[in-house]
Design an enzyme around this catalytic site. Structure first.
Site, mmCIF file in Angstrom:
data_model
loop_
_atom_site.group_PDB
_atom_site.id
_atom_site.type_symbol
_atom_site.label_atom_id
_atom_site.label_comp_id
_atom_site.label_asym_id
_atom_site.label_seq_id
_atom_site.Cartn_x
_atom_site.Cartn_y
_atom_site.Cartn_z
ATOM 1 N N SER A 144 0.833 -1.197 0.000
ATOM 2 C CA SER A 144 0.000 0.000 0.000
ATOM 3 C C SER A 144 0.880 1.265 0.000
ATOM 4 O O SER A 144 1.627 1.476 -0.945
ATOM 5 C CB SER A 144 -0.939 -0.057 1.215
ATOM 6 O OG SER A 144 -2.014 0.812 1.057
ATOM 7 N N ASP A 298 -8.455 -6.260 -4.729
ATOM 8 C CA ASP A 298 -8.149 -4.943 -4.154
ATOM 9 C C ASP A 298 -8.985 -3.863 -4.842
ATOM 10 O O ASP A 298 -8.927 -3.686 -6.051
ATOM 11 C CB ASP A 298 -6.655 -4.662 -4.356
ATOM 12 C CG ASP A 298 -6.143 -3.494 -3.534
ATOM 13 O OD1 ASP A 298 -6.895 -2.543 -3.294
ATOM 14 O OD2 ASP A 298 -4.958 -3.542 -3.149
ATOM 15 N N HIS A 327 -7.824 -5.421 -0.344
ATOM 16 C CA HIS A 327 -6.640 -4.659 0.063
ATOM 17 C C HIS A 327 -6.152 -5.084 1.444
ATOM 18 O O HIS A 327 -4.947 -5.188 1.674
ATOM 19 C CB HIS A 327 -6.955 -3.159 0.052
ATOM 20 C CG HIS A 327 -5.733 -2.312 0.209
ATOM 21 N ND1 HIS A 327 -4.755 -2.227 -0.769
ATOM 22 C CD2 HIS A 327 -5.296 -1.528 1.224
ATOM 23 C CE1 HIS A 327 -3.786 -1.425 -0.356
ATOM 24 N NE2 HIS A 327 -4.088 -0.984 0.852
#
Lengths: 353, 353
Positions: A144, A298, A327
């Site tokens: 991320s 995601d 995610h």
């Protein structure tokens, strides 16, 4: 200084706070005494060529990497590598709005400056060089916002990054993802308890933090996660129990200004700042052997966004991880997650560069 | 009664308010004088077998159907069919919290009862039978919550529905979609101006409505919509101009309690309430020729959720519409959208049943 039990050794185990001096920032202003929380695993060899850097993600710390990703059974093996987890600026452990005291008092709370992905990478490079004597990295990896920092490293310091593995993140943030972060920010900013950033306890912002937790529930996971009731495997008896027993306590423990500092940077991650907005040119600078590792479900960093960037990186590979968590698969909850990550990272580390 | 210029003939053109008497509700309580806003197009033939019913979606009214879906160039052709658009209870035009006066005064504002999808369908059936003398429908179609009502019609009144075309919606709402609606609700509920439902003007809740608009921006569209800057085709010059010039004004014009009334029903749409929670049994009741029409980029009602239900409906077909707008493709903005809808509805209407 606001006392927050979450940002302590009780919750986060061993880590060192290492000062790197004053850090001038891309947006102007500076952090007078920038301290980075750093957790290391393994031993730096004499050649100093076995170092791996892991920057942290939004709301995260080194803790999840220590607990889930690093160990003798993983690709990130401390018996082979010297693994350095650096908590990003503003994550609550490194210098952050709520812990800015002493010479940093001028940047406390609402006075905290805007920090970019690039500022974090500059700070990390200085830390590695000046404190550890590390000039080159066998691997940079992160999830991320950690992926954003990984890309920034590979573009900004191509000679220093031999391998790169951005997981569930992009090199240039998309407008859709900017808006996702924005509704998370608004959940906090709209809480009267936030008080323009001048609350006296994070508990005054519990409503906003709870709403943000719910937005993470929607966008962090996938609709399939909820449909398949995957939370049952995490030993919760109901959806509500999962929300109130996991997601809400997770986010309401955190510092609101810390989250806002991080999300501001997240929204603006963009390696093409180095090349006048030309993403292909920026990614063309990368010399690291790169595995781009998106998660199939995601919603923040969809595979197609990651794949479009991967195609612009010479000699790179797209390695898609399957995980219905989406995610937040990054939490390594699904038993099928880490074997995939380990395989990809092991493959990458096995490549001679 | 709160004056709101959005819910007037100025904005919504011709429609009639038709009283159907007292409506007892599934959750208890009743609407003493239930009035439905109804817009009709075309003429009911003598056999009364050319009627099409269109229930409305969350935040929507008959207006979008009139402007985009109905006309001589569309499958919903008023020269062939008698098309009845019924605004759902609580949508601001039909009996709603902010317009409950007279004998309805007892259910004004925060006293408005909970209304389910099934209550709407019961009200519509009574309207069609008692007011128009319609016993069978050539087609029921609607988008999103209109699809929920379409499914409810086909399961509750199988003998009355010859054809059904639920667009971008499900028969039983998924938990993920429940949570999506919940974060939209929280955006309103968290606004101090909402005041427990007892505001005196919807403008007092502009902050909450704006935040809800932003959540729609994230979830109503697709990440690809934002990445491809599709708003440029709608003649906006920037993302911010699109937000402040379209999405925000669209939602901030509406009544907060109306939106909350609708979203409560949306969250709980579930035809399996008729069969003790057995979705297959409920959908097995459907005798209508059914086309299930999801939108490929829809994040609220993903294709896989719609397809799983379609497989439980005898003789049904899955007709996927391609639209990068995602769920809000329902606004029929993309020039490629209506031709697909028209083709599917025309195909369905051409089937002898």
């Amino acid at each position: 200084m606001i006392d927050n039990p979450y940002y302590t050794h009780d919750f986060h185990g061993d880590y060192d706070l290492i000062g790197i001096g004053a850090l001038d920032l891309e947006e102007g202003g500076s952090i007078p005494d920038c301290r980075l929380a750093v957790a290391t695993f393994g031993t730096l060899n004499e050649a100093k060529d076995n170092a791996i850097l892991i920057p942290t993600w939004y709301s995260g710390t080194h803790q999840i990497w220590r607990d889930a990703y690093i160990g003798p059974d993983h690709a990130l093996d401390p018996s082979k590598y010297f693994i350095v987890c650096v908590d990003q600026i503003g994550n609550g452990l490194s210098t952050s709005p709520h812990n800015a005291t002493g010479v940093n008092a001028e940047i406390a709370m609402s006075n905290f400056p805007r920090v970019r992905i690039g500022d974090n990478v500059v700070a990390q490079e200085r830390l590695l060089r000046e404190h550890f004597g590390i000039e080159r990295l066998a691997l940079v990896t992160g999830g991320s916002m950690g992926a954003q920092q990984t890309y920034e490293w590979a573009v900004r310091f191509p000679d220093k990054v031999l391998r790169a593995a951005p997981i569930a993140g992009t090199a240039r943030n998309t407008p859709g993802d900017f808006l996702i972060a924005e509704i998370m920010r608004e959940a906090i900013l709209s809480d009267p308890g936030w008080n323009g950033g001048e609350y006296t306890s994070h508990t005054q912002v519990v409503d906003g933090l709870t709403r943000q937790a719910h937005i993470w529930g929607v966008l962090g996971f996938s609709t399939e996660f909820w449909k398949q009731e995957v939370w049952r495997a995490m030993e919760f008896e109901s959806l509500d129990a999962f929300l109130t027993g996991f997601l809400e306590p997770y986010f309401t423990a955190m510092d609101p200004n810390a989250l806002l500092t991080q999300s501001w940077a997240w929204q603006r991650g963009d390696v093409s700042r180095h090349t006048g907005g030309d993403l292909a040119a920026a990614l063309g600078r990368i010399t690291a052997k790169t595995f781009v590792i998106p998660i199939d479900e995601d919603q923040l960093f969809p595979v197609r966004d990651c794949a479009a960037e991967q195609e612009l990186i010479k000699g790179s590979e797209l390695r898609v991880v399957e995980d219905v968590l989406g995610h937040l698969g990054l939490f390594a909850v699904a038993p099928t997650y880490m074997p995939q990550i380990d395989r990809h990272l092991a493959d990458l580390l096995a490549i001679e560069v």
